[in-house]
Design a protein around this motif. Structure first.
Motif, PDB file in Angstrom:
ATOM      1  N   VAL A   1      62.353 -11.173-136.466  1.00 25.04           N
ATOM      2  CA  VAL A   1      61.776 -11.069-137.897  1.00 25.04           C
ATOM      3  C   VAL A   1      61.656  -9.663-138.199  1.00 25.04           C
ATOM      4  CG1 VAL A   1      59.538 -11.526-139.089  1.00 25.04           C
ATOM      5  CG2 VAL A   1      60.356 -13.037-137.269  1.00 25.04           C
ATOM      6  N   PRO A   2      62.146  -9.393-139.379  1.00 23.19           N
ATOM      7  CA  PRO A   2      62.133  -7.895-139.933  1.00 23.19           C
ATOM      8  C   PRO A   2      60.778  -7.220-139.591  1.00 23.19           C
ATOM      9  CG  PRO A   2      63.075  -9.272-141.521  1.00 23.19           C
ATOM     10  CD  PRO A   2      62.600 -10.323-140.440  1.00 23.19           C
ATOM     11  N   THR A   3      60.988  -5.908-139.259  1.00 18.90           N
ATOM     12  CA  THR A   3      59.680  -5.394-138.636  1.00 18.90           C
ATOM     13  C   THR A   3      58.559  -5.097-139.784  1.00 18.90           C
ATOM     14  OG1 THR A   3      61.183  -3.922-137.357  1.00 18.90           O
ATOM     15  CG2 THR A   3      58.870  -3.184-137.735  1.00 18.90           C
ATOM     16  N   ARG A   4      58.843  -4.691-141.105  1.00 19.40           N
ATOM     17  CA  ARG A   4      57.902  -4.563-141.962  1.00 19.40           C
ATOM     18  C   ARG A   4      57.221  -6.038-142.260  1.00 19.40           C
ATOM     19  NH1 ARG A   4      60.704  -0.572-146.441  1.00 19.40           N
ATOM     20  NH2 ARG A   4      60.791   1.192-144.976  1.00 19.40           N
ATOM     21  N   MET A   5      57.798  -7.095-142.178  1.00 13.56           N
ATOM     22  CA  MET A   5      57.331  -8.620-142.703  1.00 13.56           C
ATOM     23  C   MET A   5      56.560  -8.871-141.422  1.00 13.56           C
ATOM     24  SD  MET A   5      57.263 -10.841-144.730  1.00 13.56           S
ATOM     25  CE  MET A   5      56.878 -12.677-144.849  1.00 13.56           C
ATOM     26  N   ARG A   6      56.939  -8.414-140.235  1.00 18.00           N
ATOM     27  CA  ARG A   6      56.057  -8.861-139.122  1.00 18.00           C
ATOM     28  C   ARG A   6      54.828  -7.980-138.964  1.00 18.00           C
ATOM     29  NH1 ARG A   6      55.990  -6.210-134.388  1.00 18.00           N
ATOM     30  NH2 ARG A   6      57.620  -5.129-134.931  1.00 18.00           N
ATOM     31  N   LEU A   7      54.918  -6.764-139.343  1.00 19.05           N
ATOM     32  CA  LEU A   7      53.716  -6.032-139.272  1.00 19.05           C
ATOM     33  C   LEU A   7      52.730  -6.640-140.457  1.00 19.05           C
ATOM     34  CD1 LEU A   7      55.106  -2.483-138.687  1.00 19.05           C
ATOM     35  CD2 LEU A   7      53.868  -4.049-136.970  1.00 19.05           C
ATOM     36  N   ALA A   8      53.171  -6.908-141.448  1.00 19.81           N
ATOM     37  CA  ALA A   8      52.432  -7.055-142.717  1.00 19.81           C
ATOM     38  C   ALA A   8      51.718  -8.363-142.653  1.00 19.81           C
ATOM     39  CB  ALA A   8      53.143  -7.020-144.003  1.00 19.81           C
ATOM     40  N   SER A   9      52.319  -9.319-141.864  1.00 18.02           N
ATOM     41  CA  SER A   9      51.795 -10.642-141.922  1.00 18.02           C
ATOM     42  C   SER A   9      51.033 -11.122-140.644  1.00 18.02           C
ATOM     43  CB  SER A   9      53.034 -11.705-141.951  1.00 18.02           C
ATOM     44  OG  SER A   9      53.924 -11.368-140.802  1.00 18.02           O
ATOM     45  N   ARG A  10      50.988 -10.244-139.418  1.00 14.99           N
ATOM     46  CA  ARG A  10      50.400 -10.633-138.341  1.00 14.99           C
ATOM     47  C   ARG A  10      48.762 -10.597-138.264  1.00 14.99           C
ATOM     48  NH1 ARG A  10      51.335  -5.057-134.569  1.00 14.99           N
ATOM     49  NH2 ARG A  10      50.333  -3.438-135.852  1.00 14.99           N
ATOM     50  N   ASN A  11      48.246  -9.900-139.274  1.00 13.52           N
ATOM     51  CA  ASN A  11      46.927  -9.826-139.452  1.00 13.52           C
ATOM     52  C   ASN A  11      46.616 -10.871-140.717  1.00 13.52           C
ATOM     53  OD1 ASN A  11      46.235  -8.149-137.791  1.00 13.52           O
ATOM     54  ND2 ASN A  11      46.446  -6.227-139.032  1.00 13.52           N
ATOM     55  N   LEU A  12      47.369 -11.607-141.334  1.00 18.56           N
ATOM     56  CA  LEU A  12      47.104 -12.871-142.363  1.00 18.56           C
ATOM     57  C   LEU A  12      46.697 -13.983-141.565  1.00 18.56           C
ATOM     58  CD1 LEU A  12      49.234 -11.881-145.175  1.00 18.56           C
ATOM     59  CD2 LEU A  12      46.840 -11.235-144.870  1.00 18.56           C
ATOM     60  N   ARG A  13      45.641 -14.602-141.842  1.00 24.91           N
ATOM     61  CA  ARG A  13      45.252 -15.921-141.196  1.00 24.91           C
ATOM     62  C   ARG A  13      45.945 -17.047-141.880  1.00 24.91           C
ATOM     63  NH1 ARG A  13      39.326 -18.390-139.860  1.00 24.91           N
ATOM     64  NH2 ARG A  13      40.080 -20.339-138.640  1.00 24.91           N
ATOM     65  N   GLY A  14      46.739 -17.934-141.292  1.00 23.35           N
ATOM     66  CA  GLY A  14      47.461 -18.997-142.086  1.00 23.35           C
ATOM     67  C   GLY A  14      48.821 -18.484-142.412  1.00 23.35           C
ATOM     68  N   ILE A  15      49.444 -17.610-141.937  1.00 24.57           N
ATOM     69  CA  ILE A  15      50.726 -17.063-142.068  1.00 24.57           C
ATOM     70  C   ILE A  15      51.336 -16.632-140.581  1.00 24.57           C
ATOM     71  CG2 ILE A  15      52.159 -15.249-143.354  1.00 24.57           C
ATOM     72  CD1 ILE A  15      50.732 -17.057-145.259  1.00 24.57           C
ATOM     73  N   GLU A  16      52.717 -17.265-140.626  1.00 18.67           N
ATOM     74  CA  GLU A  16      53.516 -17.151-139.414  1.00 18.67           C
ATOM     75  C   GLU A  16      55.008 -17.035-139.595  1.00 18.67           C
ATOM     76  OE1 GLU A  16      54.063 -18.883-134.843  1.00 18.67           O
ATOM     77  OE2 GLU A  16      52.607 -19.883-136.133  1.00 18.67           O
ATOM     78  N   CYS A  17      55.531 -16.033-138.904  1.00 16.66           N
ATOM     79  CA  CYS A  17      56.890 -15.767-139.266  1.00 16.66           C
ATOM     80  C   CYS A  17      57.560 -16.140-137.710  1.00 16.66           C
ATOM     81  CB  CYS A  17      57.196 -14.507-139.707  1.00 16.66           C
ATOM     82  SG  CYS A  17      56.373 -13.764-141.090  1.00 16.66           S
ATOM     83  N   LYS A  18      58.639 -16.969-137.905  1.00  9.83           N
ATOM     84  CA  LYS A  18      59.607 -17.143-136.819  1.00  9.83           C
ATOM     85  C   LYS A  18      60.898 -17.217-137.021  1.00  9.83           C
ATOM     86  CE  LYS A  18      56.634 -20.264-133.860  1.00  9.83           C
ATOM     87  NZ  LYS A  18      56.818 -21.581-133.107  1.00  9.83           N
ATOM     88  N   THR A  19      61.544 -17.364-135.909  1.00 12.61           N
ATOM     89  CA  THR A  19      63.113 -17.274-136.069  1.00 12.61           C
ATOM     90  C   THR A  19      63.516 -18.795-135.905  1.00 12.61           C
ATOM     91  OG1 THR A  19      63.341 -16.778-133.687  1.00 12.61           O
ATOM     92  CG2 THR A  19      63.504 -15.083-135.318  1.00 12.61           C
ATOM     93  N   VAL A  20      64.758 -19.043-136.109  1.00 12.25           N
ATOM     94  CA  VAL A  20      65.421 -20.346-135.752  1.00 12.25           C
ATOM     95  C   VAL A  20      65.518 -20.687-134.548  1.00 12.25           C
ATOM     96  CG1 VAL A  20      67.459 -21.825-136.539  1.00 12.25           C
ATOM     97  CG2 VAL A  20      66.582 -20.438-138.170  1.00 12.25           C
ATOM     98  N   ALA A  21      65.758 -19.598-133.633  1.00 15.66           N
ATOM     99  CA  ALA A  21      65.749 -19.888-132.260  1.00 15.66           C
ATOM    100  C   ALA A  21      64.532 -20.410-131.580  1.00 15.66           C
ATOM    101  CB  ALA A  21      66.283 -18.704-131.606  1.00 15.66           C
ATOM    102  N   ASP A  22      63.410 -19.923-132.223  1.00 15.80           N
ATOM    103  CA  ASP A  22      61.953 -20.388-131.685  1.00 15.80           C
ATOM    104  C   ASP A  22      61.387 -21.655-132.167  1.00 15.80           C
ATOM    105  OD1 ASP A  22      62.510 -18.041-130.073  1.00 15.80           O
ATOM    106  OD2 ASP A  22      61.332 -16.537-131.476  1.00 15.80           O
ATOM    107  N   LEU A  23      62.376 -21.865-133.358  1.00 19.40           N
ATOM    108  CA  LEU A  23      61.736 -23.332-134.107  1.00 19.40           C
ATOM    109  C   LEU A  23      61.431 -24.548-133.245  1.00 19.40           C
ATOM    110  CD1 LEU A  23      60.344 -23.956-136.857  1.00 19.40           C
ATOM    111  CD2 LEU A  23      62.952 -24.557-137.484  1.00 19.40           C
TER     112      LEU A  23
END
Length: 292
Positions: free
Chosen positions: A215-237
Motif C-alpha cells: 500500500v502506498p505510504t501516505r495512504m497507509r499513514l493517513a488511513s491507519r487511524n480511521l475506524r472503518g477504513i482498511e487498505c490491502k493488497t491483492v496478495a493479502d485478499l
C-alpha cells in the motif's frame, strides 16, 4: 432303428439352420463423417460472444472531468452466477484457519495429588468415592475436556477462486464496488483523507485494494487511524474480506491482477481498452456514489 432316425433328423435340422443363416444378409449403417469444426466450436467464436462489463470510474482527488469514464471488466470474473453455498464454504474455511486451538484441560490422570481412596467403600453411610482426581469432585480432572487441536479445514483451490468471483460479482450487482485510477493520497494527514472520504460517502465500511506490492505510504499513514477504513493488497485478499466489508474499492492494477488470477482467458482486455471515455453502453454499472 431309433438311433438311425435320430441322426437323420439332427442332420436335416442343421441343414435348415445353415440355409436360413445364409439367406440373412447383414446390413451396415454408414455414419456421416463429422468435422472438428462442427463438433466443437472454436475459442475465437466463443470470445466474440462475450462482452465486457462496464463500471463507472470514481475520482479520488476531487478533480472532476467533463467526460465521465468507465472501466471495462472481464465478465468471467465480475459477472459470475451467484453461489451462496460457495461463499459459505470459503468463509467457514477462512474462519476455521483463524482458530488457535490452544484450549487444554487436565484429565484425572494429569491432576497432581495422591491416588489414595478418600474413605472406605462401606460403613460411613455416605456416597462411595475413589481418589481426589475424580471428575465429580472440585479440583479433580475434567471428563472429555478440550485438548490442543488443529481446526483448519481443507478446501480446493478452484472452489476458493470461484468464491472470489462470486463475491466480486455480488458487490458489483449491489452497486458497492468502486474503481479508482490509483489508490494514493497526497498527504499523510488523517484529517484531509477523512474529509475527502466523507464527501464521497466512503467514510465507514470501505476496503481499498491495490494491485501493487504494498500500500502506498501516505495512504497507509493517513488511513491507519480511521475506524472503518482498511487498505490491502491483492496478495493479502481473501473472500471473507469482500463479504465482510460494506464497500470495496479497487484500482486498475488490482483489476488486472484479479483478472489474471481468476479469469479464464476468453476475453483479453488490453490497457488501451481498459478505460472508456464515452460511457454510452447499456451495460454500464454505477457505483454507490457518483464520481465528483
Amino acid at each position: 432303428m431309433l438311433s438311425a432316425l435320430r441322426k437323420s433328423l439332427a442332420g436335416s435340422s442343421q441343414a435348415i439352420c445353415r440355409r436360413r443363416m445364409a439367406t440373412i444378409a447383414p446390413t451396415f449403417v454408414q455414419s456421416k463423417p463429422t468435422t472438428s469444426s462442427q463438433s466443437k466450436p472454436t475459442t475465437r467464436k466463443v470470445a466474440d460472444l462475450i462482452k465486457p462489463v462496464y463500471l463507472t470510474m470514481s475520482s479520488f482527488t476531487g478533480k472532476s472531468n467533463s467526460a465521465r469514464k468507465a472501466v471495462a471488466l472481464d465478465p468471467t470474473v465480475f459477472d459470475h452466477p451467484i453461489r451462496r453455498d460457495i461463499l459459505h464454504l470459503c468463509v467457514v474455511h477462512y474462519l476455521d484457519s483463524l482458530r488457535q486451538g490452544t484450549a487444554s484441560t487436565k484429565t484425572r490422570a494429569e491432576v497432581a495429588g495422591s491416588r489414595r481412596k478418600i474413605r472406605p467403600q462401606k460403613g460411613s453411610g455416605r456416597a462411595r468415592l475413589g481418589d481426589r482426581q475424580s471428575p465429580m469432585l472440585r479440583g479433580g480432572g475434567v471428563a472429555f475436556g478440550p485438548k490442543p487441536r488443529d481446526f483448519s479445514t481443507k478446501l480446493n483451490r478452484k472452489v476458493i477462486q470461484m468464491g472470489m468471483r462470486v463475491a466480486l460479482t455480488m458487490k458489483l450487482r449491489e452497486q458497492r464496488l468502486g474503481v479508482l485510477q490509483r489508490i494514493n493520497w497526497w498527504s499523510h494527514k488523517t484529517a484531509t483523507l477523512s474529509s475527502r472520504l466523507n464527501g464521497l460517502g466512503w467514510r465507514t465500511g470501505t476496503l481499498f485494494i491495490t494491485g501493487e506490492s504494498e500500500v502506498p505510504t501516505r495512504m497507509r499513514l493517513a488511513s491507519r487511524n480511521l475506524r472503518g477504513i482498511e487498505c490491502k493488497t491483492v496478495a493479502d485478499l481473501v473472500v471473507y474480506d469482500i463479504v465482510k466489508w460494506r464497500r470495496v474499492v479497487l484500482d486498475l492494477t488490482a483489476i488486472d491482477a484479479l483478472e489474471r488470477a481468476l479469469g479464464k482467458g476468453l476475453l483479453g482486455i488490453s490497457n488501451s481498452e481498459r478505460v472508456v471515455s464515452d460511457i454510452t453502453h447499456s451495460s454500464v454499472e454505477h457505483s454507490e456514489t457518483p464520481s465528483t
